[in-house]
Design a protein around this motif. Structure first.
Motif, PDB file in Angstrom:
ATOM      1  N   THR A   4      45.349  34.355  54.023  1.00 21.73           N
ATOM      2  CA  THR A   4      44.355  33.801  52.775  1.00 21.73           C
ATOM      3  C   THR A   4      43.239  34.527  52.596  1.00 21.73           C
ATOM      4  O   THR A   4      42.950  34.771  51.398  1.00 21.73           O
ATOM      5  CB  THR A   4      44.286  32.179  53.130  1.00 21.73           C
ATOM      6  OG1 THR A   4      45.564  31.711  53.429  1.00 21.73           O
ATOM      7  CG2 THR A   4      43.603  31.592  51.973  1.00 21.73           C
ATOM      8  N   GLN A   5      42.346  34.910  53.612  1.00 15.14           N
ATOM      9  CA  GLN A   5      40.937  35.495  53.410  1.00 15.14           C
ATOM     10  C   GLN A   5      41.310  36.871  52.792  1.00 15.14           C
ATOM     11  O   GLN A   5      40.442  37.186  51.870  1.00 15.14           O
ATOM     12  CB  GLN A   5      40.525  35.809  54.960  1.00 15.14           C
ATOM     13  CG  GLN A   5      39.998  34.415  55.407  1.00 15.14           C
ATOM     14  CD  GLN A   5      39.623  34.656  56.636  1.00 15.14           C
ATOM     15  OE1 GLN A   5      39.876  35.668  57.480  1.00 15.14           O
ATOM     16  NE2 GLN A   5      38.679  33.572  57.237  1.00 15.14           N
ATOM     17  N   GLN A   6      42.472  37.513  53.281  1.00 14.78           N
ATOM     18  CA  GLN A   6      42.584  38.960  52.672  1.00 14.78           C
ATOM     19  C   GLN A   6      43.060  38.883  51.201  1.00 14.78           C
ATOM     20  O   GLN A   6      42.723  39.560  50.228  1.00 14.78           O
ATOM     21  CB  GLN A   6      43.882  39.617  53.264  1.00 14.78           C
ATOM     22  CG  GLN A   6      44.086  40.972  52.879  1.00 14.78           C
ATOM     23  CD  GLN A   6      43.026  42.019  52.951  1.00 14.78           C
ATOM     24  OE1 GLN A   6      42.480  41.989  54.010  1.00 14.78           O
ATOM     25  NE2 GLN A   6      42.569  42.618  51.906  1.00 14.78           N
ATOM     26  N   TYR A   7      43.873  37.655  50.902  1.00 11.39           N
ATOM     27  CA  TYR A   7      44.357  37.475  49.488  1.00 11.39           C
ATOM     28  C   TYR A   7      43.119  37.238  48.592  1.00 11.39           C
ATOM     29  O   TYR A   7      42.970  37.630  47.592  1.00 11.39           O
ATOM     30  CB  TYR A   7      45.369  36.410  49.140  1.00 11.39           C
ATOM     31  CG  TYR A   7      45.267  36.008  47.871  1.00 11.39           C
ATOM     32  CD1 TYR A   7      46.073  36.739  47.003  1.00 11.39           C
ATOM     33  CD2 TYR A   7      44.828  34.762  47.410  1.00 11.39           C
ATOM     34  CE1 TYR A   7      46.459  36.407  45.653  1.00 11.39           C
ATOM     35  CE2 TYR A   7      45.240  34.408  46.286  1.00 11.39           C
ATOM     36  CZ  TYR A   7      45.980  35.299  45.397  1.00 11.39           C
ATOM     37  OH  TYR A   7      45.867  34.768  43.927  1.00 11.39           O
ATOM     38  N   LEU A   8      42.179  36.358  49.110  1.00 11.00           N
ATOM     39  CA  LEU A   8      40.713  36.001  48.403  1.00 11.00           C
ATOM     40  C   LEU A   8      40.097  37.249  48.188  1.00 11.00           C
ATOM     41  O   LEU A   8      39.480  37.415  47.067  1.00 11.00           O
ATOM     42  CB  LEU A   8      40.245  34.950  48.896  1.00 11.00           C
ATOM     43  CG  LEU A   8      40.841  33.516  48.949  1.00 11.00           C
ATOM     44  CD1 LEU A   8      40.074  32.456  49.956  1.00 11.00           C
ATOM     45  CD2 LEU A   8      40.917  33.109  47.531  1.00 11.00           C
ATOM     46  N   LEU A   9      40.119  37.874  49.246  1.00 11.09           N
ATOM     47  CA  LEU A   9      38.988  39.426  49.042  1.00 11.09           C
ATOM     48  C   LEU A   9      39.718  40.393  48.037  1.00 11.09           C
ATOM     49  O   LEU A   9      39.162  40.800  47.276  1.00 11.09           O
ATOM     50  CB  LEU A   9      38.804  40.099  50.481  1.00 11.09           C
ATOM     51  CG  LEU A   9      38.127  41.319  50.490  1.00 11.09           C
ATOM     52  CD1 LEU A   9      36.769  40.866  50.063  1.00 11.09           C
ATOM     53  CD2 LEU A   9      38.423  42.043  51.796  1.00 11.09           C
ATOM     54  N   HIS A  12      39.206  38.867  44.516  1.00  4.44           N
ATOM     55  CA  HIS A  12      37.870  39.016  43.919  1.00  4.44           C
ATOM     56  C   HIS A  12      37.668  40.528  43.589  1.00  4.44           C
ATOM     57  O   HIS A  12      36.705  40.668  42.613  1.00  4.44           O
ATOM     58  CB  HIS A  12      36.903  38.602  45.252  1.00  4.44           C
ATOM     59  CG  HIS A  12      35.330  39.126  45.052  1.00  4.44           C
ATOM     60  ND1 HIS A  12      34.611  38.370  43.907  1.00  4.44           N
ATOM     61  CD2 HIS A  12      34.560  39.878  45.466  1.00  4.44           C
ATOM     62  CE1 HIS A  12      33.498  38.835  44.115  1.00  4.44           C
ATOM     63  NE2 HIS A  12      33.288  39.721  44.839  1.00  4.44           N
ATOM     64  N   ARG A  13      38.244  41.473  44.468  1.00  5.84           N
ATOM     65  CA  ARG A  13      37.872  42.791  44.150  1.00  5.84           C
ATOM     66  C   ARG A  13      38.501  42.914  42.839  1.00  5.84           C
ATOM     67  O   ARG A  13      37.955  43.901  41.999  1.00  5.84           O
ATOM     68  CB  ARG A  13      38.510  43.719  45.297  1.00  5.84           C
ATOM     69  CG  ARG A  13      38.222  45.069  44.930  1.00  5.84           C
ATOM     70  CD  ARG A  13      38.909  45.844  46.199  1.00  5.84           C
ATOM     71  NE  ARG A  13      38.207  45.474  47.537  1.00  5.84           N
ATOM     72  CZ  ARG A  13      39.031  45.347  48.665  1.00  5.84           C
ATOM     73  NH1 ARG A  13      40.111  45.452  48.702  1.00  5.84           N
ATOM     74  NH2 ARG A  13      38.090  45.084  49.867  1.00  5.84           N
ATOM     75  N   ALA A  14      39.817  42.404  42.435  1.00 10.04           N
ATOM     76  CA  ALA A  14      40.414  42.757  41.400  1.00 10.04           C
ATOM     77  C   ALA A  14      40.009  42.165  40.136  1.00 10.04           C
ATOM     78  O   ALA A  14      39.709  42.958  39.028  1.00 10.04           O
ATOM     79  CB  ALA A  14      41.795  42.383  41.145  1.00 10.04           C
ATOM     80  N   THR A  20      44.561  43.103  37.228  1.00  7.24           N
ATOM     81  CA  THR A  20      45.087  41.687  37.350  1.00  7.24           C
ATOM     82  C   THR A  20      45.153  41.476  38.795  1.00  7.24           C
ATOM     83  O   THR A  20      45.059  42.305  39.844  1.00  7.24           O
ATOM     84  CB  THR A  20      46.702  41.853  37.021  1.00  7.24           C
ATOM     85  OG1 THR A  20      47.218  42.747  37.694  1.00  7.24           O
ATOM     86  CG2 THR A  20      46.744  42.218  35.718  1.00  7.24           C
ATOM     87  N   ALA A  21      45.019  40.187  39.342  1.00  7.13           N
ATOM     88  CA  ALA A  21      45.084  39.684  40.613  1.00  7.13           C
ATOM     89  C   ALA A  21      46.534  39.709  41.293  1.00  7.13           C
ATOM     90  O   ALA A  21      47.383  39.638  40.609  1.00  7.13           O
ATOM     91  CB  ALA A  21      44.545  38.307  40.697  1.00  7.13           C
ATOM     92  N   PRO A  22      46.379  40.126  42.699  1.00 13.28           N
ATOM     93  CA  PRO A  22      47.689  40.187  43.345  1.00 13.28           C
ATOM     94  C   PRO A  22      48.632  38.879  43.442  1.00 13.28           C
ATOM     95  O   PRO A  22      47.872  37.992  43.184  1.00 13.28           O
ATOM     96  CB  PRO A  22      47.168  40.642  44.866  1.00 13.28           C
ATOM     97  CG  PRO A  22      45.840  40.441  44.551  1.00 13.28           C
ATOM     98  CD  PRO A  22      45.109  40.185  43.470  1.00 13.28           C
ATOM     99  N   PRO A  23      49.795  39.026  43.452  1.00 15.50           N
ATOM    100  CA  PRO A  23      50.561  37.497  43.710  1.00 15.50           C
ATOM    101  C   PRO A  23      49.983  37.063  44.984  1.00 15.50           C
ATOM    102  O   PRO A  23      49.427  37.545  46.144  1.00 15.50           O
ATOM    103  CB  PRO A  23      51.934  38.052  43.646  1.00 15.50           C
ATOM    104  CG  PRO A  23      51.921  39.676  44.339  1.00 15.50           C
ATOM    105  CD  PRO A  23      50.518  40.053  43.904  1.00 15.50           C
ATOM    106  N   ALA A  24      49.905  35.620  45.208  1.00 18.02           N
ATOM    107  CA  ALA A  24      49.553  34.945  46.197  1.00 18.02           C
ATOM    108  C   ALA A  24      50.495  35.170  47.281  1.00 18.02           C
ATOM    109  O   ALA A  24      51.704  35.352  47.160  1.00 18.02           O
ATOM    110  CB  ALA A  24      49.429  33.278  45.749  1.00 18.02           C
ATOM    111  N   PRO A  25      50.125  34.834  48.544  1.00 18.72           N
ATOM    112  CA  PRO A  25      50.873  35.104  49.723  1.00 18.72           C
ATOM    113  C   PRO A  25      52.091  34.130  49.483  1.00 18.72           C
ATOM    114  O   PRO A  25      51.760  33.005  49.233  1.00 18.72           O
ATOM    115  CB  PRO A  25      50.063  34.729  50.848  1.00 18.72           C
ATOM    116  CG  PRO A  25      48.653  34.926  50.319  1.00 18.72           C
ATOM    117  CD  PRO A  25      48.686  34.797  48.878  1.00 18.72           C
ATOM    118  N   GLY A  26      53.466  34.317  49.846  1.00 20.44           N
ATOM    119  CA  GLY A  26      54.306  33.545  49.838  1.00 20.44           C
ATOM    120  C   GLY A  26      55.068  33.327  48.455  1.00 20.44           C
ATOM    121  O   GLY A  26      56.026  32.503  48.330  1.00 20.44           O
TER     122      GLY A  26
END
Length: 67
Positions: A4-9, A12-14, A20-26
């Motif tokens: 979750t922390q990696q996804y949020l980082l 934010h970077r994107a 575009t934001a990366p797809p959420a985990p799962g």
């Protein structure tokens, strides 16, 4: 760092770069399971084996079984 922390980082970077934001985990887990099942069925057909049905079909047969 958790997923979750990696996804949020990454999100934010994107956002800061205007991408575009990366797809959420799962998000694509069921798609991967379906593709794996289809590949298994395909390989069974190529090998000349009968394709086994899933758990849902087994439970339906069990439920219809005469008592």
């Amino acid at each position: 760092m958790s997923i979750t922390q990696q996804y949020l980082l990454d999100a934010h970077r994107a956002r800061s770069l205007g991408e575009t934001a990366p797809p959420a985990p799962g998000t694509n887990e069921w798609q991967v399971v379906r593709e794996w099942r289809d590949e298994r069925h395909f390989r069974a057909v190529l090998a000349g084996r009968p394709v086994r049905r899933g758990l849902r079909a087994a439970l339906a047969r069990w439920r219809r079984r005469p008592t």
